[in-house]
Design an enzyme around this catalytic site. Structure first.
Site, PDB file in Angstrom:
ATOM      1  CB  SER A   7     -10.450   5.344  -1.878  1.00 29.48           C
ATOM      2  OG  SER A   7      -9.689   5.283  -0.693  1.00 29.48           O
ATOM      3  CG  HIS A  31     -14.015   6.976  -0.170  1.00 31.09           C
ATOM      4  ND1 HIS A  31     -15.322   6.862   0.239  1.00 31.09           N
ATOM      5  CD2 HIS A  31     -13.312   6.085   0.572  1.00 31.09           C
ATOM      6  CE1 HIS A  31     -15.411   5.942   1.183  1.00 31.09           C
ATOM      7  NE2 HIS A  31     -14.199   5.451   1.409  1.00 31.09           N
ATOM      8  CG  ASP A  33     -10.925   4.766   2.846  1.00 27.75           C
ATOM      9  OD1 ASP A  33     -12.107   4.634   3.212  1.00 27.75           O
ATOM     10  OD2 ASP A  33     -10.514   4.435   1.712  1.00 27.75           O
ATOM     11  CG  MET A  35      -8.583   3.121   8.052  1.00 23.31           C
ATOM     12  SD  MET A  35      -7.845   1.712   7.230  1.00 23.31           S
ATOM     13  CE  MET A  35      -8.677   1.758   5.638  1.00 23.31           C
ATOM     14  CG  HIS A  64     -15.332   5.117   5.095  1.00 29.57           C
ATOM     15  ND1 HIS A  64     -14.995   4.011   4.355  1.00 29.57           N
ATOM     16  CD2 HIS A  64     -15.993   4.632   6.179  1.00 29.57           C
ATOM     17  CE1 HIS A  64     -15.407   2.919   4.968  1.00 29.57           C
ATOM     18  NE2 HIS A  64     -16.013   3.266   6.076  1.00 29.57           N
ATOM     19  CG  MET A  66     -13.412   2.549   8.257  1.00 29.02           C
ATOM     20  SD  MET A  66     -12.434   2.058   6.822  1.00 29.02           S
ATOM     21  CE  MET A  66     -11.991   3.672   6.200  1.00 29.02           C
ATOM     22  CG  MET A 135     -18.087  -1.144   4.603  1.00 28.81           C
ATOM     23  SD  MET A 135     -17.088   0.153   3.842  1.00 28.81           S
ATOM     24  CE  MET A 135     -15.523  -0.701   3.560  1.00 28.81           C
ATOM     25  N   GLY A 140     -10.325  -1.775   6.543  1.00 29.11           N
ATOM     26  CA  GLY A 140      -8.991  -1.835   7.132  1.00 29.11           C
ATOM     27  C   GLY A 140      -7.872  -1.649   6.118  1.00 29.11           C
ATOM     28  CG  PHE A 141      -5.507  -3.605   5.385  1.00 27.98           C
ATOM     29  CD1 PHE A 141      -4.301  -3.000   5.698  1.00 27.98           C
ATOM     30  CD2 PHE A 141      -6.156  -4.357   6.368  1.00 27.98           C
ATOM     31  CE1 PHE A 141      -3.746  -3.141   6.961  1.00 27.98           C
ATOM     32  CE2 PHE A 141      -5.605  -4.498   7.636  1.00 27.98           C
ATOM     33  CZ  PHE A 141      -4.394  -3.887   7.932  1.00 27.98           C
ATOM     34  N   GLY A 143      -7.001  -2.896  -1.517  1.00 28.66           N
ATOM     35  CA  GLY A 143      -6.401  -4.003  -2.251  1.00 28.66           C
ATOM     36  C   GLY A 143      -6.982  -5.363  -1.909  1.00 28.66           C
ATOM     37  CG  ASP A 173     -15.351   1.922   0.469  1.00 26.57           C
ATOM     38  OD1 ASP A 173     -14.386   1.703  -0.280  1.00 26.57           O
ATOM     39  OD2 ASP A 173     -15.255   2.479   1.575  1.00 26.57           O
ATOM     40  N   GLY A 174     -14.942  -1.011  -1.683  1.00 27.48           N
ATOM     41  CA  GLY A 174     -14.075  -2.158  -1.398  1.00 27.48           C
ATOM     42  C   GLY A 174     -13.962  -3.098  -2.584  1.00 27.48           C
ATOM     43  N   GLY A 175     -12.781  -3.214  -3.138  1.00 27.70           N
ATOM     44  CA  GLY A 175     -12.560  -4.150  -4.241  1.00 27.70           C
ATOM     45  C   GLY A 175     -13.286  -3.787  -5.520  1.00 27.70           C
ATOM     46  CB  SER A 196      -5.874  -1.108  -5.022  1.00 27.90           C
ATOM     47  OG  SER A 196      -7.033  -1.878  -4.943  1.00 27.90           O
TER      48      SER A 196
HETATM   49  C1  DX5 Z   1     -11.622  -0.219   3.188  1.00 26.86           C
HETATM   50  C2  DX5 Z   1     -11.778   1.229   2.754  1.00 26.86           C
HETATM   51  C3  DX5 Z   1     -11.939   1.324   1.292  1.00 26.86           C
HETATM   52  C4  DX5 Z   1     -10.776   0.696   0.576  1.00 26.86           C
HETATM   53  C5  DX5 Z   1     -10.857   0.814  -0.888  1.00 26.86           C
HETATM   54  O1  DX5 Z   1     -11.106  -0.291   4.414  1.00 26.86           O
HETATM   55  O2  DX5 Z   1     -12.900   1.810   3.359  1.00 26.86           O
HETATM   56  O3  DX5 Z   1     -12.259   2.638   0.882  1.00 26.86           O
HETATM   57  O4  DX5 Z   1      -9.561   1.172   1.045  1.00 26.86           O
HETATM   58  O5  DX5 Z   1      -9.731   0.215  -1.413  1.00 26.86           O
HETATM   59  P1  DX5 Z   1      -9.808  -0.759  -2.683  1.00 26.86           P
HETATM   60  O6  DX5 Z   1     -10.575  -0.035  -3.739  1.00 26.86           O
HETATM   61  O7  DX5 Z   1      -8.369  -0.985  -3.010  1.00 26.86           O
HETATM   62  O8  DX5 Z   1     -10.512  -1.984  -2.197  1.00 26.86           O
HETATM   63 ZN    ZN Z   2     -13.769   3.727   2.491  1.00 26.20          ZN
END
Ligand code: DX5
Ligand code: ZN
Length: 219
Positions: A7, A31, A33, A35, A64, A66, A135, A140-141, A143, A173-175, A196
């Site tokens: 991402s 990917h 993102d 927002m 993606h 959001m 998810m 939203g963020f 990290g 997706d996420g962490g 991240s």
């Molecule tokens: C969350 C996003 C993810 C996210 C991934 O809002 O859809 O794609 O930024 O970031 P990491 O891999 O740092 O969790």
């Molecule tokens: Zn995403």
């Protein structure tokens, strides 16, 4: 096709092309993102960045969304070069119709499923999707810490698709990191999204390579 979708949200946008080139050998897709500051409390990028990436890399882009108005704006991303577009079904009145519209444009349609959304509530959409973004953080963020409850949800979705012979790709997706990825692959993730853990690392290429290898283990 299992793999890794870095991402770009955690990349250094001052040298985006270099950052893409660094991890591209281990990436299957990008990917992206998007927002809007309404659906989530953060504002990121729009179709211009998709166009920019397409000029610097031939890898397909997964957008993606959001955002609160995917039905009104998905086409911007299609025109900019997206290969697939996922939106959050709670952000539109008729998610099924939007999936069909996106598919009709030759774009892989997907839904993104927040941690508090039940599998049962989206089951009727699964025959219409190319991919599901499960998810493992609240969007939203980048990290944020991985939410382990995403793993059984992923396994449940995978079992649903396998039982029906449905051709659905599951994206987590996420962490996602070298620590959390193995459980995701074991639960049936096809594609690992990571921001991240890749771009925040001292050696982004090394982490991307290791994640890409982990994704292949479940193949
Ligand atoms: C969350 C996003 C993810 C996210 C991934 O809002 O859809 O794609 O930024 O970031 P990491 O891999 O740092 O969790
Ligand atoms: Zn995403």
């Amino acid at each position: 096709m299992p793999g890794l979708a870095p991402s770009i949200i955690a990349a250094d946008f001052g040298r985006l092309a270099d950052q893409l080139a660094l991890v591209a050998p281990y990436a299957d897709r990008w990917h992206v993102d998007v927002m809007d500051g309404h659906y989530v409390p953060n504002l990121t990028i729009g179709p211009m960045v998709v166009e920019t990436i397409a000029r610097h890399s031939s890898l397909p882009q997964d957008v993606h969304l959001m955002i609160t108005n995917p039905a009104e704006t998905w086409e911007w991303y299609a025109k900019a070069g997206a290969a697939r577009i996922a939106f959050h079904p709670d952000a539109t009145d008729d998610a099924g119709a939007l999936l069909q519209t996106i598919a009709g444009a030759g774009i892989g349609p997907g839904i993104a499923v927040n941690p508090d959304v039940d599998v049962d509530s989206i089951e009727s959409l699964l025959p219409l999707v190319d991919h599901v973004v499960v998810m493992s953080v609240y969007p939203g963020f980048s990290g944020q810490a991985f939410l382990p409850e995403a793993v059984p949800k992923l396994a449940q979705l995978r079992a649903w698709a396998d039982a029906r012979g449905a051709d659905v790709e599951f994206v987590i997706d996420g962490g996602v990191s070298l620590t959390t990825a193995p459980a995701c692959v074991e639960a049936g993730a096809d594609l690992l999204v990571s921001a991240s853990a890749v771009f925040g690392a001292d050696d982004p290429a090394g982490v991307a390579e290791a994640l890409s290898r982990l994704a292949g283990v479940g193949a």
